[in-house]
Design an enzyme around this catalytic site. Structure first.
Site, PDB file in Angstrom:
ATOM      1  N   ASP A 154     102.564   8.125  30.658  1.00  0.00           N
ATOM      2  CA  ASP A 154     103.293   7.352  29.656  1.00  0.00           C
ATOM      3  C   ASP A 154     104.646   6.897  30.204  1.00  0.00           C
ATOM      4  O   ASP A 154     105.359   7.685  30.840  1.00  0.00           O
ATOM      5  CB  ASP A 154     103.507   8.262  28.436  1.00  0.00           C
ATOM      6  CG  ASP A 154     104.072   7.537  27.237  1.00  0.00           C
ATOM      7  OD1 ASP A 154     103.415   6.595  26.773  1.00  0.00           O
ATOM      8  OD2 ASP A 154     105.153   7.916  26.762  1.00  0.00           O
ATOM      9  N   GLU A 214     101.354   3.739  33.335  1.00  0.00           N
ATOM     10  CA  GLU A 214     101.551   2.840  32.190  1.00  0.00           C
ATOM     11  C   GLU A 214     102.909   2.184  32.347  1.00  0.00           C
ATOM     12  O   GLU A 214     103.944   2.862  32.375  1.00  0.00           O
ATOM     13  CB  GLU A 214     101.518   3.603  30.861  1.00  0.00           C
ATOM     14  CG  GLU A 214     101.524   2.647  29.669  1.00  0.00           C
ATOM     15  CD  GLU A 214     102.648   2.832  28.669  1.00  0.00           C
ATOM     16  OE1 GLU A 214     102.634   2.141  27.653  1.00  0.00           O
ATOM     17  OE2 GLU A 214     103.554   3.657  28.900  1.00  0.00           O
TER      18      GLU A 214
HETATM   19  C1  NOJ Z   1     103.837   4.278  25.251  1.00  0.00           C
HETATM   20  C2  NOJ Z   1     102.787   4.773  24.312  1.00  0.00           C
HETATM   21  O1  NOJ Z   1     101.585   4.088  24.554  1.00  0.00           O
HETATM   22  C3  NOJ Z   1     103.316   4.563  22.914  1.00  0.00           C
HETATM   23  O2  NOJ Z   1     102.330   4.789  21.937  1.00  0.00           O
HETATM   24  C4  NOJ Z   1     104.494   5.463  22.719  1.00  0.00           C
HETATM   25  O3  NOJ Z   1     105.054   5.227  21.441  1.00  0.00           O
HETATM   26  C5  NOJ Z   1     105.559   5.197  23.774  1.00  0.00           C
HETATM   27  N1  NOJ Z   1     105.014   5.088  25.098  1.00  0.00           N
HETATM   28  C6  NOJ Z   1     106.574   6.308  23.781  1.00  0.00           C
HETATM   29  O4  NOJ Z   1     106.029   7.481  24.314  1.00  0.00           O
END
Ligand code: NOJ
Length: 542
Positions: free
Chosen positions: A206, A258
């Site tokens: 993430d 990500e």
């Molecule tokens: C990306 C995640 O996909 C999202 O759902 C989340 O709110 C943010 N990062 C913060 O962790």
């Protein structure tokens, strides 16, 4: 198989919304295990489970209080062990969400940091700074949080006085860790080992590119944070360390980045010795029109080629308006929150039939272009976004943090409809699901679509089967047909043994397909030709 991930089909499970085994209206691990045969039949190679760790659930698990524990909402560690073993028994790998950018404010590290006070080693795990102005009552900088408002929140010191401020890229309940502190790296490498020891095959990481902030936190013209991620950024040291941890385990364990960064920045995280895959969100931003989809493909492949990385295609996820709805309105960019983006837009009155038709065409592109593809649960059913949830039921923290101006991402997170003709459609034994399910989904259940040869589910099943049978799909060398008209995407995928032609028609004139065996078309051909908003795969005669 070596490097299984290069062309993997990874199915994203949003655990709250996949299947509820204990009848509390929220999905759980035992629910997922009970539905694994569905995923095996669909033909996926791996799962990515959204965060299931102990969490106050302020951001639905992206606020982790204990990285080594399963939240009771989802089950137990034993349930996770059973799930991993049951998936492996079906040849399905399991990857978990890994959330290193921030913890929950309920994580023991953060609680002790607040208690330990100014200048303590506990505070050095996060970004604590003194405020500006009289009494330090103004935030240390003008940086804005992704979910709205300031990125700084003030704590009360142990003696009761107004205290320092801490930095959070997202909600106040998600304090950012200080990745310049070696203790943080050591702890998170240990968390990786904890799950790898339990048999997990990898991690979706993430906010992967966001770990390092400019420690001076200088004001910026628009309040954007300064997050170094170039070739020399220390963030790459972190990924080299993670890679060493992964490589110490047998069986090709992977890390998936990500990030919403530019393609060339993304590729830096895929250099040898760093991570395996990184999402390309270009399909999320694209059309669907021939020009923007072609650009999405060419730019992603071009950026990845120099580092020898596979592309990772995505049209849908838990942060973005579902593609059926996006494509129904032909709005260029929609979504409550897309990594790296500040833009938000609400889709009004989409034509869902048109959207579903275009989504079918894009599915045949997504599953053909070389690389891995991530499918978001319900995408294979053609679920639309649910944009009419009553405000009183909205759960996404974006809704509160934006002062009730941005509804957030709940509309793409509605529970999966499995069977039956009314909510909760076999998702739960409880009629009260954590987000309500629309009555209109009776025709979109797994049960209904499995019995319908023209359904989105049948298309996905067929396409995934063909992709396994024809190695050119998802793997062959891609060559564009430059003679195709501007509204048409046409390219060959070639291996030593065969060539598959992919054609997608986004113009109004039907297109003649090349000679060969029609493997699949997203809609029936009309007089032998491919109509508008449709795609097909043709095995070419060699
Ligand atoms: C990306 C995640 O996909 C999202 O759902 C989340 O709110 C943010 N990062 C913060 O962790």
């Amino acid at each position: 198989m070596a490097e299984w991930w290069r062309d993997a089909i990874v199915y994203q499970i949003y655990p709250r919304s996949f299947a509820d085994a204990n009848g509390d209206g929220v999905g759980d691990l035992r629910g997922i295990t009970a539905r694994l045969d569905y995923l095996a039949d669909l033909g996926v190679d791996a799962l990515w489970l959204g965060p299931v760790f102990a969490s106050p659930q302020v951001d639905h698990g992206y606020d982790v209080a204990d990285y080594r524990a399963i939240d009771p909402l989802f089950g137990t560690l034993a349930d996770m062990d059973v799930l991993i073993a049951a998936a492996h028994a079906r040849g399905i790998r399991v990857t978990l969400d890994f959330v290193p950018n921030h913890t929950s404010d309920q994580h023991p590290w953060f609680r002790t940091a607040v208690e330990a006070g100014r200048g303590s080693p506990e505070r050095a795990r996060y970004h604590f700074r003194d405020g500006r102005g009289p009494g330090g009552n103004r935030p240390p900088s003008n940086w804005c949080a992704v979910f709205g408002g300031s990125s700084w929140t003030r704590v009360t010191e142990p003696d009761g006085s107004p205290g320092q401020w801490y930095y959070h890229l997202f909600a106040a309940e998600q304090p950012d860790l200080n990745w310049a502190n070696p203790e943080v790296l050591a702890e998170f490498c240990d968390v990786l080992r904890f799950w790898l020891d339990r048999g997990v095959d990898g991690f979706r990481i993430d906010v992967a590119d966001g770990l390092i902030k400019d420690p001076a936190f200088p004001d910026t013209p628009d309040g954007s944070p300064i997050i170094p991620k170039g070739a020399d950024s220390p963030v790459h040291e972190v990924y080299r360390a993670f890679r060493r941890v992964l490589d110490a385990y047998p069986g090709d364990r992977i890390g998936v980045i990500e990030t919403g960064a530019d393609d060339e920045i993304v590729a830096l995280f895929l250099r040898p010795g760093e991570m395996h895959l990184a999402f390309s969100f270009r399909f999320v931003h694209a059309g669907p029109d021939a020009a923007s989809l072609r650009e999405a493909v060419t730019r992603t492949l071009a950026a990845n080629a120099p580092v020898g990385a596979s592309a990772t295609w995505v049209t849908d996820n838990h942060d973005t308006t579902r593609s059926v709805t996006r494509y129904g309105s032909l709005t260029k960019l929609v979504g409550a929150y897309i990594p790296g983006e500040r833009r938000t837009k609400v889709v009004t009155a989409p034509d869902l039939a048109a959207g579903a038709r275009r989504a079918r065409a894009v599915a045949l592109l997504l599953l053909a272009v070389p690389g891995a593809a991530f499918l978001y649960q319900g995408q294979e059913l053609g679920l639309p976004n649910v944009d009419d949830l009553p405000e009183s039921l909205l759960q996404d923290p974006i809704w509160e943090r934006s002062g009730h101006t941005v509804r957030g991402r709940d509309g793409c997170r509605i529970p999966m409809p499995w069977a039956g003709d009314r909510p909760p459609f076999g998702f739960s034994a409880s009629p009260r699901t954590w987000l309500p399910m629309p009555d209109s989904w009776a025709g979109l259940t797994v049960e209904a679509e499995a019995a319908d040869l023209s359904s989105m589910l049948t298309l996905y099943r067929d396409a995934l089967r063909l992709r396994r049978e024809h190695r050119a799909l998802g793997r062959g060398a891609l060559r564009w047909d430059e003679a195709a008209s501007p509204d048409v995407l046409a390219f060959d995928l070639a291996t030593a043994d065969e060539t598959v032609r992919v054609v997608a028609n986004f113009g109004t004139t039907p297109v003649t397909l090349p000679a060969g065996e029609l493997l699949v078309a997203s809609v029936p051909l009309e007089e032998g030709r491919l109509p508008r908003d449709a795609a097909a795969w043709v095995r070419r005669r060699s």
